[in-house]
Design a protein around this motif. Sequence first.
Motif, PDB file in Angstrom:
ATOM      1  N   GLU A   2      50.289  -8.390 -33.523  1.00 22.39           N
ATOM      2  CA  GLU A   2      48.997  -7.185 -33.296  1.00 22.39           C
ATOM      3  C   GLU A   2      49.328  -6.423 -32.185  1.00 22.39           C
ATOM      4  OE1 GLU A   2      45.730  -9.654 -32.993  1.00 22.39           O
ATOM      5  OE2 GLU A   2      46.159 -10.931 -34.500  1.00 22.39           O
ATOM      6  N   ARG A   3      48.952  -4.969 -32.406  1.00 21.22           N
ATOM      7  CA  ARG A   3      49.325  -3.978 -31.608  1.00 21.22           C
ATOM      8  C   ARG A   3      48.418  -4.149 -30.253  1.00 21.22           C
ATOM      9  NH1 ARG A   3      47.876   0.697 -29.428  1.00 21.22           N
ATOM     10  NH2 ARG A   3      49.611   2.369 -29.295  1.00 21.22           N
ATOM     11  N   ARG A   4      47.266  -4.624 -30.486  1.00 19.53           N
ATOM     12  CA  ARG A   4      46.367  -4.946 -29.162  1.00 19.53           C
ATOM     13  C   ARG A   4      46.979  -5.601 -28.295  1.00 19.53           C
ATOM     14  NH1 ARG A   4      42.941  -9.203 -29.209  1.00 19.53           N
ATOM     15  NH2 ARG A   4      42.805 -10.482 -31.164  1.00 19.53           N
ATOM     16  N   ASN A   5      47.905  -6.548 -28.882  1.00 25.44           N
ATOM     17  CA  ASN A   5      48.338  -7.692 -27.809  1.00 25.44           C
ATOM     18  C   ASN A   5      49.639  -7.350 -27.497  1.00 25.44           C
ATOM     19  OD1 ASN A   5      45.951  -9.419 -27.642  1.00 25.44           O
ATOM     20  ND2 ASN A   5      46.601 -10.275 -29.718  1.00 25.44           N
ATOM     21  N   PHE A   6      50.208  -6.276 -27.678  1.00 21.79           N
ATOM     22  CA  PHE A   6      51.687  -6.114 -27.258  1.00 21.79           C
ATOM     23  C   PHE A   6      51.774  -4.690 -27.142  1.00 21.79           C
ATOM     24  CE2 PHE A   6      56.173  -5.586 -28.396  1.00 21.79           C
ATOM     25  CZ  PHE A   6      56.695  -6.735 -27.902  1.00 21.79           C
ATOM     26  N   VAL A   7      52.149  -4.488 -25.683  1.00 15.06           N
ATOM     27  CA  VAL A   7      51.744  -2.981 -25.177  1.00 15.06           C
ATOM     28  C   VAL A   7      53.220  -2.442 -24.447  1.00 15.06           C
ATOM     29  CG1 VAL A   7      50.497  -1.341 -23.935  1.00 15.06           C
ATOM     30  CG2 VAL A   7      49.645  -3.238 -25.157  1.00 15.06           C
ATOM     31  N   SER A  48      40.035 -12.082 -14.199  1.00 14.05           N
ATOM     32  CA  SER A  48      39.504 -10.836 -14.550  1.00 14.05           C
ATOM     33  C   SER A  48      40.685  -9.900 -14.434  1.00 14.05           C
ATOM     34  CB  SER A  48      38.566 -10.242 -13.234  1.00 14.05           C
ATOM     35  OG  SER A  48      39.076 -10.390 -12.083  1.00 14.05           O
ATOM     36  N   VAL A  49      41.785 -10.165 -13.554  1.00 15.40           N
ATOM     37  CA  VAL A  49      42.945  -9.183 -13.481  1.00 15.40           C
ATOM     38  C   VAL A  49      43.784  -9.172 -14.608  1.00 15.40           C
ATOM     39  CG1 VAL A  49      43.057  -9.279 -10.850  1.00 15.40           C
ATOM     40  CG2 VAL A  49      44.554 -10.826 -11.979  1.00 15.40           C
ATOM     41  N   VAL A  50      43.803 -10.118 -15.502  1.00 14.74           N
ATOM     42  CA  VAL A  50      44.067 -10.235 -16.934  1.00 14.74           C
ATOM     43  C   VAL A  50      43.324  -9.864 -17.922  1.00 14.74           C
ATOM     44  CG1 VAL A  50      46.180 -11.449 -15.931  1.00 14.74           C
ATOM     45  CG2 VAL A  50      44.350 -12.626 -17.096  1.00 14.74           C
ATOM     46  N   ARG A  51      42.202  -9.643 -17.815  1.00 16.67           N
ATOM     47  CA  ARG A  51      41.239  -9.528 -18.854  1.00 16.67           C
ATOM     48  C   ARG A  51      41.087  -8.072 -19.404  1.00 16.67           C
ATOM     49  NH1 ARG A  51      36.530 -10.957 -16.522  1.00 16.67           N
ATOM     50  NH2 ARG A  51      37.013 -12.914 -16.442  1.00 16.67           N
ATOM     51  N   ARG A  52      41.313  -7.985 -20.613  1.00 15.94           N
ATOM     52  CA  ARG A  52      41.408  -6.807 -21.385  1.00 15.94           C
ATOM     53  C   ARG A  52      39.982  -6.243 -21.939  1.00 15.94           C
ATOM     54  NH1 ARG A  52      46.797  -6.594 -24.989  1.00 15.94           N
ATOM     55  NH2 ARG A  52      48.502  -6.939 -23.275  1.00 15.94           N
ATOM     56  N   GLU A  53      39.580  -4.889 -21.960  1.00 19.89           N
ATOM     57  CA  GLU A  53      38.617  -4.421 -22.418  1.00 19.89           C
ATOM     58  C   GLU A  53      38.915  -3.672 -23.662  1.00 19.89           C
ATOM     59  OE1 GLU A  53      35.585  -5.160 -21.789  1.00 19.89           O
ATOM     60  OE2 GLU A  53      36.178  -6.214 -19.876  1.00 19.89           O
ATOM     61  N   GLY A  54      38.888  -4.208 -24.740  1.00 21.25           N
ATOM     62  CA  GLY A  54      39.476  -3.789 -26.071  1.00 21.25           C
ATOM     63  C   GLY A  54      40.717  -3.501 -26.186  1.00 21.25           C
ATOM     64  N   ASP A  55      41.194  -2.314 -26.220  1.00 19.24           N
ATOM     65  CA  ASP A  55      42.637  -1.980 -26.320  1.00 19.24           C
ATOM     66  C   ASP A  55      43.414  -1.543 -25.130  1.00 19.24           C
ATOM     67  OD1 ASP A  55      42.775  -2.627 -29.176  1.00 19.24           O
ATOM     68  OD2 ASP A  55      42.563  -0.265 -29.415  1.00 19.24           O
ATOM     69  N   GLU A  56      42.598  -1.429 -23.974  1.00 24.32           N
ATOM     70  CA  GLU A  56      42.896  -1.149 -22.620  1.00 24.32           C
ATOM     71  C   GLU A  56      43.408  -2.341 -21.919  1.00 24.32           C
ATOM     72  OE1 GLU A  56      41.220   1.008 -18.620  1.00 24.32           O
ATOM     73  OE2 GLU A  56      39.751   0.313 -20.512  1.00 24.32           O
ATOM     74  N   LEU A  57      44.801  -1.810 -21.359  1.00 27.40           N
ATOM     75  CA  LEU A  57      45.656  -3.053 -20.577  1.00 27.40           C
ATOM     76  C   LEU A  57      44.825  -3.590 -19.372  1.00 27.40           C
ATOM     77  CD1 LEU A  57      49.117  -1.435 -19.988  1.00 27.40           C
ATOM     78  CD2 LEU A  57      48.375  -3.283 -21.539  1.00 27.40           C
ATOM     79  N   ALA A  58      45.053  -4.670 -19.138  1.00 24.40           N
ATOM     80  CA  ALA A  58      44.131  -5.444 -18.078  1.00 24.40           C
ATOM     81  C   ALA A  58      44.445  -4.945 -16.393  1.00 24.40           C
ATOM     82  CB  ALA A  58      44.356  -6.676 -17.981  1.00 24.40           C
ATOM     83  N   HIS A  59      43.736  -4.981 -15.561  1.00 22.38           N
ATOM     84  CA  HIS A  59      44.121  -4.424 -13.943  1.00 22.38           C
ATOM     85  C   HIS A  59      45.697  -4.939 -13.734  1.00 22.38           C
ATOM     86  CE1 HIS A  59      43.210  -3.161 -10.098  1.00 22.38           C
ATOM     87  NE2 HIS A  59      43.578  -4.447  -9.615  1.00 22.38           N
ATOM     88  N   SER A  60      46.029  -6.006 -13.850  1.00 23.38           N
ATOM     89  CA  SER A  60      47.354  -6.313 -13.366  1.00 23.38           C
ATOM     90  C   SER A  60      48.383  -5.693 -14.306  1.00 23.38           C
ATOM     91  CB  SER A  60      47.466  -7.827 -13.087  1.00 23.38           C
ATOM     92  OG  SER A  60      47.575  -8.560 -14.419  1.00 23.38           O
ATOM     93  N   GLU A  61      48.218  -5.816 -15.501  1.00 28.51           N
ATOM     94  CA  GLU A  61      49.080  -5.209 -16.439  1.00 28.51           C
ATOM     95  C   GLU A  61      49.205  -3.592 -16.081  1.00 28.51           C
ATOM     96  OE1 GLU A  61      48.489  -7.500 -20.884  1.00 28.51           O
ATOM     97  OE2 GLU A  61      46.721  -6.203 -20.065  1.00 28.51           O
TER      98      GLU A  61
END
Length: 289
Positions: A2-7, A48-61
């Motif tokens: 799934e694209r949302r999980n692989f960036v 929180s630093v690895v939590r994504r909002e929709g398709d947006e990368l998380a903070h640490s990502e």
Amino acid sequence: MERRNFVLGGLTALAATTFPIGWKKSLAASQRKKRVLYFTRSVGFEHSVVRREGDELAHSEKILVELGQKAGFEVICTKDGRVFDEDLGRFDAFAFYTTGDLTRPDRSGTPPMSPEGKQRLLDAVAAGKGFIGFHSATDTFHSRGNEIDPYIAMIGGEFIVHGRQQEATLINTSPKFPGMAKIGQRIRLFEEWYALKNFAPDLHVIFVQDTEGMIDDCYQRPPFPATWARMHGKGRVYYTSLGHREDIWTNPIVQEIFLGAFAWVLGQVDADIPPNINEVTPQANQLKR
């Protein structure tokens, strides 16, 4: 997948700043950009630093992608455990910010890592791939009784509990390790500090958690390792308990530490990592003062 999980993190030329001068030549000389898989699946509590909002990368990502762009390596971010059943040869190192038993389902529905995929990860590191564990990577695949989980044996330590976020001191016991030269003997940071156990006897301790003056019962113990390096077979393994707070990830001093770790696990620089746990934290496994 799934694209949302692989960036895929984009690539740019090696930056003239941020990465320590002494490492730039070896990085620039590399014929191929090194590739890091950043895996952030959480079973249970999700930081929180690895939590994504929709398709947006998380903070640490986002930050690791940017650091990789500056330092000349590529970062691929995913929460999809199926990646470990695919070709791991395309990665030079794995970075984990994970929690829980990654072979089990989670609330978000991200695909779990298979038991075979877990073993393939351990085998890949033993064969020479690098590994970095951030913060809750030690709160992953817990041991049962006296039986140390193979993942814990690989990373070199295991999470017990944490207390309140507070300012505390880390003691630099390896100033020659990449990224540590500018730290000085001690650094004080406000962070969520992990109490740890089941340390591998061959740890090269880089930061010692100075427990003097810390509040909460879990820290009422002798100083213990908080950041370290070790070899797992042919693979370079690095762990740091840092990384809970967003401002830790944006701290330029911490970013320098992280870049040094990546340079080492990716084989861009070498470092002497003799076991020193018995010298710098002789009572590391004592959980009470």
